[in-house]
Design an enzyme around this catalytic site. Sequence first.
Site, PDB file in Angstrom:
ATOM      1  N   LYS A  13       0.830  -1.218   0.000  1.00  0.00           N
ATOM      2  CA  LYS A  13       0.000   0.000   0.000  1.00  0.00           C
ATOM      3  C   LYS A  13       0.866   1.270   0.000  1.00  0.00           C
ATOM      4  O   LYS A  13       0.606   2.201  -0.734  1.00  0.00           O
ATOM      5  CB  LYS A  13      -0.936   0.019   1.224  1.00  0.00           C
ATOM      6  CG  LYS A  13      -1.849  -1.197   1.319  1.00  0.00           C
ATOM      7  CD  LYS A  13      -2.880  -1.054   2.436  1.00  0.00           C
ATOM      8  CE  LYS A  13      -2.300  -0.920   3.821  1.00  0.00           C
ATOM      9  NZ  LYS A  13      -1.559  -2.104   4.329  1.00  0.00           N
ATOM     10  N   ARG A  86      -9.273  -0.043   9.754  1.00  0.00           N
ATOM     11  CA  ARG A  86      -8.735  -1.360  10.094  1.00  0.00           C
ATOM     12  C   ARG A  86      -9.848  -2.306  10.555  1.00  0.00           C
ATOM     13  O   ARG A  86      -9.617  -3.489  10.706  1.00  0.00           O
ATOM     14  CB  ARG A  86      -7.744  -1.259  11.246  1.00  0.00           C
ATOM     15  CG  ARG A  86      -6.417  -0.658  10.905  1.00  0.00           C
ATOM     16  CD  ARG A  86      -5.600  -1.584  10.045  1.00  0.00           C
ATOM     17  NE  ARG A  86      -4.250  -1.842  10.467  1.00  0.00           N
ATOM     18  CZ  ARG A  86      -3.188  -1.080  10.220  1.00  0.00           C
ATOM     19  NH1 ARG A  86      -3.316   0.052   9.578  1.00  0.00           N
ATOM     20  NH2 ARG A  86      -2.003  -1.450  10.616  1.00  0.00           N
ATOM     21  N   ARG A 123      11.577  -5.962   5.181  1.00  0.00           N
ATOM     22  CA  ARG A 123      11.318  -4.574   4.769  1.00  0.00           C
ATOM     23  C   ARG A 123      12.268  -3.615   5.491  1.00  0.00           C
ATOM     24  O   ARG A 123      12.537  -3.760   6.665  1.00  0.00           O
ATOM     25  CB  ARG A 123       9.863  -4.220   5.113  1.00  0.00           C
ATOM     26  CG  ARG A 123       9.485  -2.809   4.712  1.00  0.00           C
ATOM     27  CD  ARG A 123       8.013  -2.640   4.618  1.00  0.00           C
ATOM     28  NE  ARG A 123       7.345  -2.663   5.916  1.00  0.00           N
ATOM     29  CZ  ARG A 123       6.044  -2.404   6.076  1.00  0.00           C
ATOM     30  NH1 ARG A 123       5.291  -2.137   5.023  1.00  0.00           N
ATOM     31  NH2 ARG A 123       5.498  -2.443   7.274  1.00  0.00           N
ATOM     32  N   ARG A 157      11.551  -1.160  10.915  1.00  0.00           N
ATOM     33  CA  ARG A 157      10.557  -0.741  11.902  1.00  0.00           C
ATOM     34  C   ARG A 157      10.509  -1.747  13.044  1.00  0.00           C
ATOM     35  O   ARG A 157      10.607  -2.939  12.804  1.00  0.00           O
ATOM     36  CB  ARG A 157       9.169  -0.679  11.235  1.00  0.00           C
ATOM     37  CG  ARG A 157       8.859   0.660  10.618  1.00  0.00           C
ATOM     38  CD  ARG A 157       7.630   0.630   9.767  1.00  0.00           C
ATOM     39  NE  ARG A 157       6.460   0.003  10.383  1.00  0.00           N
ATOM     40  CZ  ARG A 157       5.259  -0.022   9.815  1.00  0.00           C
ATOM     41  NH1 ARG A 157       5.072   0.546   8.636  1.00  0.00           N
ATOM     42  NH2 ARG A 157       4.242  -0.604  10.406  1.00  0.00           N
ATOM     43  N   ARG A 168       0.467  -8.989  13.947  1.00  0.00           N
ATOM     44  CA  ARG A 168      -0.148  -7.996  13.043  1.00  0.00           C
ATOM     45  C   ARG A 168      -0.956  -8.699  11.958  1.00  0.00           C
ATOM     46  O   ARG A 168      -2.043  -8.243  11.592  1.00  0.00           O
ATOM     47  CB  ARG A 168       0.936  -7.101  12.423  1.00  0.00           C
ATOM     48  CG  ARG A 168       1.549  -6.170  13.447  1.00  0.00           C
ATOM     49  CD  ARG A 168       2.789  -5.483  12.911  1.00  0.00           C
ATOM     50  NE  ARG A 168       2.509  -4.580  11.819  1.00  0.00           N
ATOM     51  CZ  ARG A 168       3.398  -4.259  10.883  1.00  0.00           C
ATOM     52  NH1 ARG A 168       4.608  -4.794  10.897  1.00  0.00           N
ATOM     53  NH2 ARG A 168       3.065  -3.425   9.928  1.00  0.00           N
TER      54      ARG A 168
HETATM   55  P1  AMP Z   1       0.828   0.422   9.737  1.00  0.00           P
HETATM   56  O1  AMP Z   1       1.970   1.349   9.494  1.00  0.00           O
HETATM   57  O2  AMP Z   1      -0.418   0.807   9.008  1.00  0.00           O
HETATM   58  O3  AMP Z   1       1.202  -1.028   9.532  1.00  0.00           O
HETATM   59  O4  AMP Z   1       0.453   0.565  11.299  1.00  0.00           O
HETATM   60  C1  AMP Z   1       1.398   0.265  12.330  1.00  0.00           C
HETATM   61  C2  AMP Z   1       0.653   0.097  13.632  1.00  0.00           C
HETATM   62  O5  AMP Z   1      -0.014   1.319  13.991  1.00  0.00           O
HETATM   63  C3  AMP Z   1      -0.461  -0.950  13.620  1.00  0.00           C
HETATM   64  O6  AMP Z   1       0.033  -2.261  13.842  1.00  0.00           O
HETATM   65  C4  AMP Z   1      -1.354  -0.456  14.767  1.00  0.00           C
HETATM   66  O7  AMP Z   1      -0.780  -0.761  16.032  1.00  0.00           O
HETATM   67  C5  AMP Z   1      -1.285   1.058  14.589  1.00  0.00           C
HETATM   68  N1  AMP Z   1      -2.348   1.537  13.659  1.00  0.00           N
HETATM   69  C6  AMP Z   1      -2.186   2.080  12.425  1.00  0.00           C
HETATM   70  N2  AMP Z   1      -3.373   2.399  11.879  1.00  0.00           N
HETATM   71  C7  AMP Z   1      -4.310   2.039  12.790  1.00  0.00           C
HETATM   72  C8  AMP Z   1      -5.726   2.096  12.820  1.00  0.00           C
HETATM   73  N3  AMP Z   1      -6.426   2.569  11.782  1.00  0.00           N
HETATM   74  N4  AMP Z   1      -6.362   1.652  13.927  1.00  0.00           N
HETATM   75  C9  AMP Z   1      -5.692   1.172  14.979  1.00  0.00           C
HETATM   76  N5  AMP Z   1      -4.343   1.067  15.027  1.00  0.00           N
HETATM   77  C10 AMP Z   1      -3.651   1.504  13.945  1.00  0.00           C
END
Ligand code: AMP
Length: 211
Positions: A13, A86, A123, A157, A168
Amino acid sequence: MHLVFLGAPGSGKGTQASLLVKELGYSHVSTGDLLRNEIKKGSTLGNKVSDVIKSGKLVDDSLVLELLKANCDLSNNKYIFDGFPRNIEQAKALESEILSSHFSRAIYFELDLGVLKERLINRRMCKDCGDIYNLISKSPSVPGKCDSCGSSNLYQRDDDKEETVGKRLDVFKETIDPVLEFYKETDRLFVVDASHESASVFKAIEKAVKP
Ligand code: AMP
């Protein structure tokens, strides 16, 4: 038209979002980036969510929604929403509290979850410009150096480490189906095969976006 990117962590994405920003003038808003930025700043919100993110679980819906609201201006931009919604509650909140009368379409990055664990663990991100690499499929030309800005600050990360990645992906599997159904019901779900290389995924997305 605004775009809502749906897909497991590591499904591409972020990579596609940067292409759409460059090529088609979209603005990209990623709730993961916004949260990581709060952690970096050491804000109250950042301190509150840091452990949840490290564990691979989701942050509380209302905290993320408020953060997103504060960071987008729909009247002046066409957005890619990345990482939000999410779950079904967030999908409904995005419609009613952020998009309201604005039209949006969801793009689902479909991919066999089995391959994702390897993708995520390998990554690497550039700390300076945000470019995304993969040690197996898209390694930087000079090891450890960003192709785009030349920085030597490539990093992994915290939540891409092996111990968190499984959690995740489990969270994604548990929450995605009702979200897909939500967009399908209103005929706004467009599915792309995210196992293809980046350029052909981009072409598929372009089809969904261009009238
Ligand atoms: P991402 O970079 O989108 O993979 O997000 C990293 C982490 O941020 C996720 O594993 C969640 O802990 C938190 N996070 C990101 N977006 C959301 C969301 N829309 N709702 C809840 N937690 C989020």
